[in-house]
Design a protein around this motif. Structure first.
Motif, PDB file in Angstrom:
ATOM      1  N   GLY A 191       0.876  -1.126  -0.116  1.00 49.07           N
ATOM      2  CA  GLY A 191       0.107   0.092  -0.019  1.00 49.07           C
ATOM      3  C   GLY A 191       0.761   1.168   0.056  1.00 49.07           C
ATOM      4  N   HIS A 192       0.344   2.282  -0.970  1.00 53.03           N
ATOM      5  CA  HIS A 192       1.156   3.693  -0.812  1.00 53.03           C
ATOM      6  C   HIS A 192       0.147   4.461  -1.107  1.00 53.03           C
ATOM      7  N   GLN A 193       0.896   5.894  -1.062  1.00 54.34           N
ATOM      8  CA  GLN A 193       0.043   7.048  -1.207  1.00 54.34           C
ATOM      9  C   GLN A 193       0.649   7.956  -2.521  1.00 54.34           C
ATOM     10  N   PRO A 194       0.076   7.495  -3.865  1.00 50.29           N
ATOM     11  CA  PRO A 194       0.281   8.499  -4.762  1.00 50.29           C
ATOM     12  C   PRO A 194       0.229  10.006  -4.807  1.00 50.29           C
ATOM     13  N   ARG A 195      -0.972  10.354  -4.029  1.00 51.90           N
ATOM     14  CA  ARG A 195      -1.230  11.676  -3.811  1.00 51.90           C
ATOM     15  C   ARG A 195      -1.936  11.492  -2.492  1.00 51.90           C
ATOM     16  N   PRO A 196      -1.930  12.964  -1.529  1.00 54.55           N
ATOM     17  CA  PRO A 196      -2.420  12.802  -0.071  1.00 54.55           C
ATOM     18  C   PRO A 196      -3.762  12.265   0.199  1.00 54.55           C
ATOM     19  N   ASN A 197      -4.670  12.334  -1.043  1.00 56.25           N
ATOM     20  CA  ASN A 197      -6.062  11.708  -0.808  1.00 56.25           C
ATOM     21  C   ASN A 197      -6.223  10.162  -1.353  1.00 56.25           C
ATOM     22  N   VAL A 198      -5.219   9.937  -1.896  1.00 55.02           N
ATOM     23  CA  VAL A 198      -5.344   8.366  -2.548  1.00 55.02           C
ATOM     24  C   VAL A 198      -4.366   7.568  -1.901  1.00 55.02           C
ATOM     25  N   GLN A 199      -5.315   6.496  -1.686  1.00 55.22           N
ATOM     26  CA  GLN A 199      -4.470   4.956  -1.225  1.00 55.22           C
ATOM     27  C   GLN A 199      -4.528   4.117  -2.443  1.00 55.22           C
ATOM     28  N   SER A 200      -3.451   3.363  -2.734  1.00 50.96           N
ATOM     29  CA  SER A 200      -3.113   2.389  -3.672  1.00 50.96           C
ATOM     30  C   SER A 200      -2.526   1.250  -3.220  1.00 50.96           C
ATOM     31  N   LEU A 201      -3.209  -0.084  -3.857  1.00 50.24           N
ATOM     32  CA  LEU A 201      -2.569  -1.401  -3.568  1.00 50.24           C
ATOM     33  C   LEU A 201      -2.837  -1.948  -4.679  1.00 50.24           C
ATOM     34  N   GLY A 202      -1.540  -2.456  -5.285  1.00 50.61           N
ATOM     35  CA  GLY A 202      -1.991  -3.072  -6.694  1.00 50.61           C
ATOM     36  C   GLY A 202      -2.437  -2.238  -7.783  1.00 50.61           C
ATOM     37  N   GLU A 203      -3.539  -2.732  -8.016  1.00 50.83           N
ATOM     38  CA  GLU A 203      -4.374  -2.089  -9.256  1.00 50.83           C
ATOM     39  C   GLU A 203      -5.567  -1.260  -8.507  1.00 50.83           C
TER      40      GLU A 203
END
Lengths: 337, 60
Positions: A191-203
């Protein structure tokens, strides 16, 4: 002449009374309003906390796991193209929301590729169960998914949400949008945060927004994570049972004081237990629901008795049992007379 | 018998607790040892949460 004299005397008396009151106030400060006035006369001040516009949403790691894991599981289902979602329970702080529990949309939700309407009866019972031990939890937001790549709530979402937030604490709530597609970001397996309001995991991506009453549009809301559970996660294992009996359970909850819900963990599959206290020492009626089977028990003086009741409607079964117990109690009393 | 005036903070908390109890049925906590006022539970009524959940609109 007499009238003027009377008027002067009244004015003099008033002056003396005011002087005396000033002197008395100086000597004895006024007592707190609690002592010298009724509750209604206490100085006006709203009892509720002050809420400022949300600055961020904080998710526990348990909640984040639930959202991503169940989103992933939903995608693998036959109806994986349909939208899904979760109701969020948490704490509304002065300028942030801490999300501590998730209630799934449910298999009985009304969902398609362009809409989702949660199974609200099941979610209401879910909230009752999780709030038995956490009375401070409130409905703080909603997450739903979009099958396409629209990472922002739609115009249709806005029409409903802007009305809904009016009655939330602070007249504001949190909204998450789940989408597939990394949108230019390299998909990674953590899991990471490409933007302050976005969480991302895989796709998978979750984009977070706030909407306050009167806002013309949603506002991107920075998301943070902290250690902590998803307090409703144990319920997800018995969500099928909750959905099947939601109306009956809600009726029992509203009509029976002291009713208690528990999730019974077992090696095979968890079950849902409902305990209704009855008169008598350690007396209670207990129902255990697992899959489509409801079993009824009577707890009395430390003993557990299995009741011969095959009623599938939980509320009906409970009331039949209570009637039976009442009948037995009357018969016992008549014998003792 | 001694009477100690409440300080500003104590007074405010007690007033809020009484108001919450009168208007929203919120519990007022009492010290078991000396029955003094020890605050309130920040409880949200079931009805508020259930009503919020049942009024969530359809999402698109």
């Amino acid at each position: 002449m007499f009238g003027r004299l009377t008027g002067a005397a009244k004015a003099l008396l008033t002056d003396i009374r005011r002087t005396f009151q000033r002197w008395q106030r100086g000597r004895n400060p006024p007592l707190p309003p609690l002592i010298n006035a009724g509750v209604a006369a206490i100085e006006p001040r709203p009892a509720q906390a002050t809420y400022r516009p949300l600055q961020r949403v904080v998710l526990t790691d348990g909640v984040s796991r639930t959202l991503f894991e169940e989103y992933e599981a939903h995608r693998r289902e036959e109806q994986g193209q349909n939208e899904t979602g979760w109701m969020l329970l948490g704490l509304r702080k002065e300028d942030e929301v801490v999300v501590l529990a998730t209630l799934p949309a449910g298999a009985h939700s009304d969902a398609g590729v362009a809409h989702v309407h949660f199974n609200q009866c099941a979610q209401a019972i879910g909230s009752v169960i999780v709030r038995q031990a956490h009375r401070g939890l409130n409905a703080v937001g909603v997450v739903h998914t979009h099958p396409g790549s629209l990472r922002h709530p739609s115009d249709g979402d806005y029409q409903g949400d802007i009305e809904w937030v009016r009655n939330r604490r602070g007249q504001e709530a949190v909204f998450g949008i789940g989408t597939i597609g990394a949108d230019g970001f390299e998909p990674v397996r953590y899991g990471h945060q490409p933007r302050p309001n976005v969480q991302s995991l895989g796709e998978m991506m979750l984009s977070w927004y706030a909407l306050r009453s009167g806002d013309a549009t949603y506002r991107p809301l920075p998301v943070a994570m902290t250690l902590g559970p998803d307090l409703a996660r144990p319920l997800h294992g018995v969500w099928h049972e909750i959905e099947e009996h939601a109306l009956e359970l809600e009726r029992l909850f509203r009509q029976q004081r002291g009713i208690k819900f528990d999730v019974l963990q077992s090696a095979e599959k968890p079950g849902l237990s409902i305990t209704i206290p009855v008169a008598g020492p350690e007396g209670a009626v207990q129902v255990v629901i697992k899959d489509h089977i409801c079993r009824y028990y009577v707890l009395r003086d430390g003993d557990i008795l299995l009741a011969d009741c095959e009623e599938e409607r939980v509320d009906r079964g409970v009331y039949l049992l209570l009637a039976e117990l009442a009948h037995a109690a009357v018969a016992d009393r008549q014998q003792s007379w | 018998m001694d009477f100690r005036p409440l300080n500003t903070l104590e007074r405010r908390q007690l007033v809020d607790a009484l108001r919450g109890n009168a208007e929203s049925d919120r519990a007022i906590l009492m010290d078991r040892q000396d029955t003094s006022f020890v605050g309130v539970v920040d409880e949200i009524p079931d009805e508020e949460v259930i009503s919020a959940i049942k009024s969530v609109p359809c999402h698109y």
